[in-house]
Write an enzyme that holds these catalytic residues in place. Sequence first.
Site, PDB file in Angstrom:
ATOM      1  N   HIS A   1      -7.209   5.831  -5.645  1.00  0.00           N
ATOM      2  CA  HIS A   1      -7.705   5.346  -4.344  1.00  0.00           C
ATOM      3  C   HIS A   1      -7.283   3.913  -4.039  1.00  0.00           C
ATOM      4  CE1 HIS A   1     -10.545   2.743  -6.295  1.00  0.00           C
ATOM      5  NE2 HIS A   1     -11.222   2.511  -5.206  1.00  0.00           N
TER       6      HIS A   1
ATOM      7  N   SER B   1       0.875  -1.168   0.000  1.00  0.00           N
ATOM      8  CA  SER B   1       0.000   0.000   0.000  1.00  0.00           C
ATOM      9  C   SER B   1       0.915   1.221   0.000  1.00  0.00           C
ATOM     10  CB  SER B   1      -0.895   0.011   1.241  1.00  0.00           C
ATOM     11  OG  SER B   1      -1.808  -1.061   1.207  1.00  0.00           O
TER      12      SER B   1
END
Length: 474
Positions: free
Chosen positions: A397, A380
Amino acid sequence: MDITLVQDGPFRFRIDQQDPMRVPGVVFATRDLLPQAAGDKALEQVANVATLPGIVRASFAMPDVHWGYGFPIGGVAATDIEDAGVVSPGGVGFDISCGVRLLAADIECDPLAPNMRTLMDILGDTIPRGMGRGGLWKLKGRPQMEELLVGGARYAVESGHGVPRDLARCEDYGVLDGADPSQVGQRAVERGLQQVGSLGSGNHFLEVQAVDRVYDAEAAAAFGLRPDQVCVMIHCGSRGLGHQVCTDHVRVMDQSLRTYGIHVPDRQLACVPVVSPPGRAYLGAMAAAANYGRANRQLLAEAARHAFAVAAGVDVDLVYDISHNTAKIETHEVDGVQRRLCVHRKGATRALPPGDPSLPEDLAGAGQPVLVPGTMGTASYVMVGTPGNDAFLSACHGAGRVWSRHQALRRVRGEELRSELEAQGIAVRPSSWRGLAEEAPGAYKDVDAVATATEGAGLARLVARLHPLGVVKG
DNA sequence: ATGTCC
């Protein structure tokens, strides 16, 4: 419409305006990241969105764009509210205020290792997840729900679930203005009463991660992040309440299109003027559902804090909480004029640059953290907003789906996936084998490529990369 | 995403 992409730069493509589009489409991506799956109508959806009344500048798509309900996921569209601009529930999505919260633990990976198993067991036992299921905070009834719908994460903190400092690190200080609980129907309230403090399912998760690379030491320090540090990332939304709010208001808007003389190329783009009664009603209900989503993440963060305290005696601080499914009334300069816009971000993250007046003092120098979750077994990213972002200060996103859930189920078995992840040293606490298989890493775009393209397109800059140590899967 | 169809 015939969709032809024209390359405008290494990370930017254009769909020229053609009737009935009112503005061009702009897709930030590389060739490899463009939607390519057979039947993926994401680019057609970018063009469809460009037909909406009052849309300004362009219909934008982020590098993680893929096919969604009406609008593409990874889409950004702003309408001028003083020029008959519309609001569309499809531009927000069913999971209103779905978003990401990142917390930083005061410990590095190695010292935590002996307690990691205990930590994952506590998280696995205490984090509610999966379809239906109960939440951590049972509300007493509609009156208490209305307080939460107005107060969001602030109401959760005031009720003892968190500390005031948390709110300074939440988008909008934990509360989206303009919530109108009277526009949230009884069915939505009933679905939400038992779900505050629960992950849900699909791509939602709570992950224990470690900082494995820092690209910008100064910004990382401002965010409270350092190399090898352990973090917790929570990705979830507004559960059944947000879903019901969307369903209820889509129905109203579908019936209102004729009233306002609006023609859209796809019924899923149902919309009405922002200033109309149904437009105001939706935005009031959407803000209420957004506050539910923010309170939800606040409760889950408290559970993660408790788990770290019990398992390792370690403190955990909030880095930031940001939604990626919203419609917000914002002021932006368009063609040299300051305009009040309704900015739809669906699977797109607001990305404020350094110095933006909406930022808290301690983040003003660095800019707003942009949180980009990967999927299981992948990295991430923490990014930061940059000046000169013409997509109304928006960024990607997440990774973005490439296989349908059905395709993923045909290709992957949940049990095998868990074994593979555990063999990589990633602890997995699933809620169902099926859910695990549907969320296999192969079902998503390469999050590293998405983050790189997001930086290359000038939407945000890389700050740190996080790798997973353990995942509690919704 | 979602009491995966009131």
